[in-house]
Write a protein that holds these residues in place. Structure first.
Motif, PDB file in Angstrom:
ATOM      1  N   THR A 141    -104.373  -5.775  47.003  1.00 58.03           N
ATOM      2  CA  THR A 141    -103.889  -4.713  47.896  1.00 58.03           C
ATOM      3  C   THR A 141    -103.569  -5.277  49.278  1.00 58.03           C
TER       4      THR A 141
ATOM      5  N   PRO B 291    -106.509   3.038  51.173  1.00 58.25           N
ATOM      6  CA  PRO B 291    -105.254   3.782  51.018  1.00 58.25           C
ATOM      7  C   PRO B 291    -105.119   4.886  52.070  1.00 58.25           C
TER       8      PRO B 291
ATOM      9  N   ARG C 206    -101.534  -0.262  50.398  1.00 61.26           N
ATOM     10  CA  ARG C 206    -100.972  -0.052  49.061  1.00 61.26           C
ATOM     11  C   ARG C 206    -101.386  -1.194  48.133  1.00 61.26           C
TER      12      ARG C 206
ATOM     13  N   PHE D 278    -107.613   3.108  44.938  1.00 55.52           N
ATOM     14  CA  PHE D 278    -106.214   2.656  44.941  1.00 55.52           C
ATOM     15  C   PHE D 278    -105.457   3.199  43.732  1.00 55.52           C
TER      16      PHE D 278
ATOM     17  N   ASN E  73    -104.688   6.853  44.346  1.00 52.36           N
ATOM     18  CA  ASN E  73    -103.642   7.005  45.358  1.00 52.36           C
ATOM     19  C   ASN E  73    -102.266   6.663  44.786  1.00 52.36           C
ATOM     20  N   GLU E  74    -102.185   5.533  44.074  1.00 53.13           N
ATOM     21  CA  GLU E  74    -100.891   5.127  43.501  1.00 53.13           C
ATOM     22  C   GLU E  74    -100.436   6.117  42.423  1.00 53.13           C
TER      23      GLU E  74
END
Length: 211
Positions: free
Chosen positions: A16, A21, A26, A102, A105-106
């Motif tokens: 990352t 995040p 990202r 992560f 979030n993605e």
């Protein structure tokens, strides 16, 4: 329905741009290993373009330069592809709370989702290997003499090492406690068990497991 046994999981690792995040960080690489019935059967690896410059510290830490990311697909298309790979499998990561935030979030940004649950190999290792000097992946690789190609901080290499650790922990549960066909939720519970109660917890599970 997710697979119930701990020997069928997707083990994942993210590289990352930073730690959070919530601060706009990202994912820039995802690596994952599919374990089915205790055997590695498939792998997923992809760089992801976050759409902004990655700082020098992250580039030197991961070995991933902005030039490498510039030609990579964007985060959302990789995440949607990864959602297909994950399917309904449960998920494992070393320090899972980091990778989960992560992934969540993605997935949210990609309009995608996953249905499996998470377990943390680091929390389980802290309970099973209480004499290890610490529970970082590199230390555990040496402590348990796990296979490694010597590469750290690239997502697929780290996911491979975590897979070998996960399989070794299942092996050790069978050797030491005669626990076979370990349910995934037992590994989750083990990761939350007080260190002093681990032996009692596992002995009790071994007694109640059908012969």
């Amino acid at each position: 329905m997710s697979h119930k046994n701990a020997d069928t999981v997707v083990v994942l690792d993210f590289e990352t741009t930073g730690l959070s995040p919530n601060l706009g960080d990202r994912a820039i690489e995802i690596g994952a290993v599919l374990i089915e019935n205790g055997r590695i059967t498939d792998r997923f690896q992809q760089l992801m373009n976050p759409g902004f410059l990655v700082n020098g510290f992250i580039s030197s830490y991961t070995g991933i330069s902005y030039a490498m990311l510039k030609s990579a697909p964007d985060c959302s298309s990789v995440t949607r592809e990864f959602a297909d790979f994950v399917g309904k499998y449960n998920l494992v990561a070393h320090n899972a709370s980091f990778d989960k935030k992560f992934l969540d979030n993605e997935m949210m940004m990609a309009g995608s989702a996953y249905s499996g649950a998470f377990a943390c190999s680091m929390l389980v290792a802290r309970r099973l290997y209480q004499n290890a000097p610490d529970h970082k992946m590199g230390t555990l690789v040496r402590y348990k003499r796990l296979p490694t190609d010597g590469v750290f901080h690239r997502a697929l290499a780290d996911a491979e090492m975590t897979s070998h650790l996960w399989l070794r922990m299942l092996e050790d549960l069978e050797k030491q406690y005669q626990l076979s066909d370990v349910p995934f939720n037992l590994m989750q519970k083990l990761g939350r068990t007080a260190k002093g109660s681990v032996y009692t917890f596992l002995q009790k599970k071994a007694r109640t497991e059908p012969a």
